[in-house]
Design an enzyme around this catalytic site. Sequence first.
Site, PDB file in Angstrom:
ATOM      1  CG  HIS A 116      -0.264  -0.208   2.507  1.00 18.53           C
ATOM      2  ND1 HIS A 116       0.126  -1.467   2.928  1.00 18.53           N
ATOM      3  CD2 HIS A 116       0.151   0.658   3.446  1.00 18.53           C
ATOM      4  CE1 HIS A 116       0.734  -1.355   4.105  1.00 18.53           C
ATOM      5  NE2 HIS A 116       0.778  -0.084   4.436  1.00 18.53           N
ATOM      6  CG  HIS A 118       1.199   5.169   4.210  1.00 19.78           C
ATOM      7  ND1 HIS A 118       0.358   5.062   5.304  1.00 19.78           N
ATOM      8  CD2 HIS A 118       1.959   4.050   4.216  1.00 19.78           C
ATOM      9  CE1 HIS A 118       0.615   3.916   5.941  1.00 19.78           C
ATOM     10  NE2 HIS A 118       1.576   3.276   5.299  1.00 19.78           N
TER      11      HIS A 118
HETATM   12  P1  AMP Z   1       1.995   0.057   7.316  1.00 21.21           P
HETATM   13  O1  AMP Z   1       2.417   0.215   8.740  1.00 21.21           O
HETATM   14  O2  AMP Z   1       2.748   0.893   6.338  1.00 21.21           O
HETATM   15  O3  AMP Z   1       1.928  -1.388   6.946  1.00 21.21           O
HETATM   16  O4  AMP Z   1       0.556   0.681   7.238  1.00 21.21           O
HETATM   17  C1  AMP Z   1      -0.618   0.036   7.553  1.00 21.21           C
HETATM   18  C2  AMP Z   1      -1.673   1.090   7.560  1.00 21.21           C
HETATM   19  O5  AMP Z   1      -2.907   0.447   7.526  1.00 21.21           O
HETATM   20  C3  AMP Z   1      -1.640   1.973   8.831  1.00 21.21           C
HETATM   21  O6  AMP Z   1      -1.533   3.336   8.467  1.00 21.21           O
HETATM   22  C4  AMP Z   1      -2.953   1.646   9.515  1.00 21.21           C
HETATM   23  O7  AMP Z   1      -3.516   2.783  10.111  1.00 21.21           O
HETATM   24  C5  AMP Z   1      -3.799   1.146   8.360  1.00 21.21           C
HETATM   25  N1  AMP Z   1      -4.815   0.195   8.741  1.00 21.21           N
HETATM   26  C6  AMP Z   1      -4.664  -0.874   9.555  1.00 21.21           C
HETATM   27  N2  AMP Z   1      -5.820  -1.555   9.647  1.00 21.21           N
HETATM   28  C7  AMP Z   1      -6.710  -0.904   8.858  1.00 21.21           C
HETATM   29  C8  AMP Z   1      -8.071  -1.108   8.524  1.00 21.21           C
HETATM   30  N3  AMP Z   1      -8.772  -2.147   9.004  1.00 21.21           N
HETATM   31  N4  AMP Z   1      -8.666  -0.231   7.699  1.00 21.21           N
HETATM   32  C9  AMP Z   1      -7.971   0.811   7.189  1.00 21.21           C
HETATM   33  N5  AMP Z   1      -6.695   1.050   7.446  1.00 21.21           N
HETATM   34  C10 AMP Z   1      -6.074   0.222   8.278  1.00 21.21           C
END
Ligand code: AMP
Length: 144
Positions: A116, A118
């Site tokens: 993903h 950001h």
């Molecule tokens: P990373 O730490 O780069 O893997 O980012 C994961 C991102 O996913 C974080 O910014 C979380 O806030 C977001 N996240 C985790 N669970 C969910 C969810 N169920 N829905 C939307 N975003 C999420």
Amino acid sequence: MKRDRDDTDFRGLKKMYEKREAGCIFCEIPDKRIVLEDELSYVIRDGFPVTFLHSLIIPKRHVKTYFDLSQSEINSTNRLLIETQRLIDVEDHGVSGYNIGMNSGESAGQTVFHCHIHLIPRRDGDVENPRGGVRHIIAGKGYY
Ligand code: AMP
Ligand code: ZN
């Protein structure tokens, strides 16, 4: 008769793009949370936003990082990244900058192991001194 065809295995390609993993939150995002999408990628608002309208651009195929993406997925996520940025600009005139970021691998801070991107909108004054931006991932190294 000569036919306009080659031996590309499109079934294999289709199967590759359909790869999903049970239990992965980004493979199982409900449709109602999707703000933009195309055939290969989609966009949601982050569930724990760093700033208002923090968005995630996500390939539909279950792969761990950006480095696993095909060129088509790179094009797709990039298109959606730009489209999301434009929509945020229209939705919130207070936005004056963006951070774009990817955590690739646990050592780099990744917590959800489905690729993903950001997109984090920034506003004047949201931190005391924004200088250095993404350099702040290593504490103390932000200012140079
Ligand atoms: P990373 O730490 O780069 O893997 O980012 C994961 C991102 O996913 C974080 O910014 C979380 O806030 C977001 N996240 C985790 N669970 C969910 C969810 N169920 N829905 C939307 N975003 C999420
Ligand atoms: Zn997944």
